[in-house]
Design a protein around this motif. Sequence first.
Motif, short mmCIF file in Angstrom:
data_model
loop_
_atom_site.label_atom_id
_atom_site.label_comp_id
_atom_site.label_asym_id
_atom_site.label_seq_id
_atom_site.Cartn_x
_atom_site.Cartn_y
_atom_site.Cartn_z
N TYR A 1 0.82 -1.21 0.00
CA TYR A 1 0.00 0.00 0.00
C TYR A 1 0.85 1.26 0.00
O TYR A 1 0.47 2.27 -0.61
CB TYR A 1 -1.02 -0.01 1.15
N LEU B 1 -0.50 5.04 -0.57
CA LEU B 1 -1.57 5.02 0.42
C LEU B 1 -1.03 5.06 1.84
O LEU B 1 0.13 4.74 2.07
CB LEU B 1 -2.41 3.75 0.25
N LYS B 2 -1.89 5.41 2.76
CA LYS B 2 -1.61 5.31 4.19
C LYS B 2 -2.45 4.14 4.73
O LYS B 2 -3.43 3.75 4.10
CB LYS B 2 -2.00 6.60 4.93
N ASP C 1 -4.62 3.94 7.09
CA ASP C 1 -6.02 4.27 7.33
C ASP C 1 -6.82 4.40 6.04
O ASP C 1 -8.06 4.37 6.07
CB ASP C 1 -6.15 5.55 8.16
N ASP C 2 -6.15 4.52 4.90
CA ASP C 2 -6.85 4.54 3.61
C ASP C 2 -7.46 3.17 3.31
O ASP C 2 -8.37 3.06 2.48
CB ASP C 2 -5.91 4.92 2.47
N SER D 1 -9.84 14.98 3.70
CA SER D 1 -10.78 14.24 2.87
C SER D 1 -10.32 14.24 1.41
O SER D 1 -10.32 13.19 0.75
CB SER D 1 -12.17 14.86 2.98
N ARG E 1 -7.25 12.00 1.01
CA ARG E 1 -7.63 10.58 1.05
C ARG E 1 -8.20 10.14 -0.29
O ARG E 1 -7.80 9.11 -0.84
CB ARG E 1 -8.65 10.35 2.16
N ARG F 1 -5.43 9.93 -2.91
CA ARG F 1 -4.57 8.75 -2.75
C ARG F 1 -5.28 7.48 -3.21
O ARG F 1 -4.68 6.64 -3.89
CB ARG F 1 -4.13 8.60 -1.28
N ILE F 2 -6.56 7.34 -2.88
CA ILE F 2 -7.30 6.13 -3.26
C ILE F 2 -7.49 6.08 -4.77
O ILE F 2 -7.31 5.01 -5.39
CB ILE F 2 -8.64 6.07 -2.51
#
Length: 125
Positions: A33, A38-39, A41-42, A63, A66, A69-70
């Motif tokens: 990830y 990504l992190k 928590d993603d 937000s 996130r 990144r996704i």
Amino acid sequence: MTAPSLASYVTKRPWLSKLLKPVAGWYSNAALYRQMGLKADDLISEENADVLKALGRLTPKESYDRIYRIRRATQLSLQQKILPKNEWTKPEEDVQYLSPILEAIEAEAKEKQALDTLVPSKASH
């Protein structure tokens, strides 16, 4: 509801923490990830009402970041690629931003449940 965590147990025992730290680093790298930007928590699924509440409490910038990144990771996955190494998420950047909010929401729900089920007792004279 978040998954149970052994973090407090491990952090109270320095020898165990020292033993598990390399394994945790290896696992994070093996999960790929971070190589997709990504992190951790993603990776939390959005199919839970508490998670949706937590996402609603994020700042607009968190937000947006996130979602970016996704979407980038989804595109990379479709192309079967990973980011160049200089764009990978570094371990020090991989901070929890959603988990603390989730924990607060769960604590609020427990408190509300406790207050809703409170049975008043008669005062003694």
